[in-house]
Write an enzyme that holds these catalytic residues in place. Structure first.
Site, short mmCIF file in Angstrom:
data_model
loop_
_atom_site.label_atom_id
_atom_site.label_comp_id
_atom_site.label_asym_id
_atom_site.label_seq_id
_atom_site.Cartn_x
_atom_site.Cartn_y
_atom_site.Cartn_z
N LEU A 111 0.86 -1.18 0.00
CA LEU A 111 0.00 0.00 0.00
C LEU A 111 0.90 1.23 0.00
O LEU A 111 1.86 1.29 0.78
CB LEU A 111 -0.91 0.02 1.24
CG LEU A 111 -2.00 -1.05 1.33
CD1 LEU A 111 -2.76 -0.92 2.65
CD2 LEU A 111 -2.98 -0.95 0.17
N ASP A 112 0.60 2.19 -0.86
CA ASP A 112 1.37 3.43 -0.89
C ASP A 112 1.30 4.14 0.46
O ASP A 112 0.35 3.93 1.23
CB ASP A 112 0.85 4.36 -1.98
CG ASP A 112 1.17 3.84 -3.38
OD1 ASP A 112 2.03 2.96 -3.49
OD2 ASP A 112 0.55 4.33 -4.35
N PRO A 113 2.27 5.00 0.77
CA PRO A 113 2.28 5.66 2.09
C PRO A 113 0.98 6.35 2.47
O PRO A 113 0.56 6.26 3.63
CB PRO A 113 3.43 6.68 1.95
CG PRO A 113 4.38 5.99 1.02
CD PRO A 113 3.51 5.28 0.01
N LYS A 114 0.33 7.03 1.53
CA LYS A 114 -0.90 7.76 1.88
C LYS A 114 -2.12 6.85 2.03
O LYS A 114 -3.14 7.26 2.58
CB LYS A 114 -1.20 8.82 0.81
CG LYS A 114 -0.20 9.97 0.78
CD LYS A 114 -0.59 10.99 -0.28
CE LYS A 114 0.40 12.14 -0.33
NZ LYS A 114 0.03 13.14 -1.37
N VAL A 115 -2.04 5.63 1.54
CA VAL A 115 -3.19 4.72 1.54
C VAL A 115 -3.32 4.06 2.91
O VAL A 115 -2.32 3.72 3.56
CB VAL A 115 -3.02 3.64 0.45
CG1 VAL A 115 -4.21 2.70 0.43
CG2 VAL A 115 -2.86 4.32 -0.91
#
Length: 289
Positions: free
Chosen positions: A52-56
């Site tokens: 998962l990307d950092p913002k997700v």
């Protein structure tokens, strides 16, 4: 050595072969979060269920210690997300019907920043629901094949709608066989570990599941203890050692093999007939004992 039944394991046994249905916060990468869990619990290894990307935010099942051997099982199931589609213009009148057209198999190429080869591939969108439209934002619920890029899906939806668009907030709400009904945040996990060190194990037992829970979405094969001991030494599963095979299992499927007490033994490919008198039924991919 074969493991005790999942329901009879000590806290140390759970931590050495367990899974936590983690609620990833915004900010750190999935890799960072997994490292924090590993260090919190004093383990050698931990592995997550898919980047998962950092913002997700959202569902990030995390395998503990020896359970990291089964990380491939998360490639077998579907994922579910809730995403905000940020439109670059007013939502057109046909937005609902246009969104519905993307409930199908799609060609996707991984983005330039991805860690995988940028080859064109097909990913299936099983369900795509338009939950709400407000101003220039559309709220989507997406159930899709593992490896689908939601950012790319939102970009393509914007093109199809004629407005342009990009992905705003994204939250993963499920990754088979887990969903967001029993997510655990990092603070609760840390507190539960401290309570367990002080002798109160009730909280940690609510948060850490036996690793077998991560296998419930793939077909099962039940084998004899004698066969399980042979598997532990690298042998495949032969027909005489098989007690039962899931009715839904087909040749070529990834299956999980268990002893009669419900303890996982290995992952492998179903290659033969369990009713035969001889021959290999399951070829090994990962030994779990």
């Amino acid at each position: 050595m074969l493991r005790t039944p999942p329901e009879d394991r000590s806290v140390d046994e759970l931590l050495s072969f367990g899974v936590v249905n983690l609620d990833k916060p915004p900010g750190p990468s999935a890799h960072q979060v997994t490292g924090w869990v590993r260090d919190m619990a004093g383990l050698d290894r931990a592995a997550h269920s898919g980047t998962l990307d950092p913002k997700v935010t959202g569902c990030l099942p995390t395998l503990l210690d020896d359970a990291t051997r089964m990380a491939q099982v998360f490639l077998e199931g579907s994922k579910e997300y809730v995403s905000v589609l940020e439109l670059h213009g007013p939502a057109p009148a046909d937005i609902e019907s246009t969104v519905a057209e993307f409930e199908t198999k799609l060609y996707q190429k991984p983005p330039r920043k991805s860690a995988v080869s940028r080859r064109l591939r097909v990913r299936e969108i099983y369900d795509l629901d338009l939950l709400e439209v407000k101003d220039r934002q559309a709220l989507l619920r997406i159930r899709c094949e593992s490896g689908t890029y939601i950012r790319k899906l939102c970009h393509d939806l914007g093109l199809a709608l004629g407005t342009g668009g990009h992905m705003g907030h994204l939250r993963r709400t499920a990754t088979d066989p887990f969903d967001d009904s029993d997510l655990v945040d990092l603070h609760d996990l840390q507190d539960a570990l401290v309570f367990a060190e002080d002798g109160d194990e009730s909280w940690i037992r609510d948060l850490v599941f036996p690793a077998e829970r991560a296998l419930t979405h793939i077909p099962s094969v039940t084998i004899a203890n004698s066969a399980a001991r042979e598997v532990a030494n690298g042998a495949p599963v032969y027909a005489p050692g098989v007690f039962d095979v899931d009715a839904d299992a087909s040749r070529g499927d990834l299956v999980a093999c268990y002893t009669e007490n419900g303890s996982a033994v290995c992952l492998g490919e179903l290659v033969g007939d369990a009713d035969a008198d001889s021959g290999i039924v399951v070829s090994l991919e990962r030994v779990l004992v």
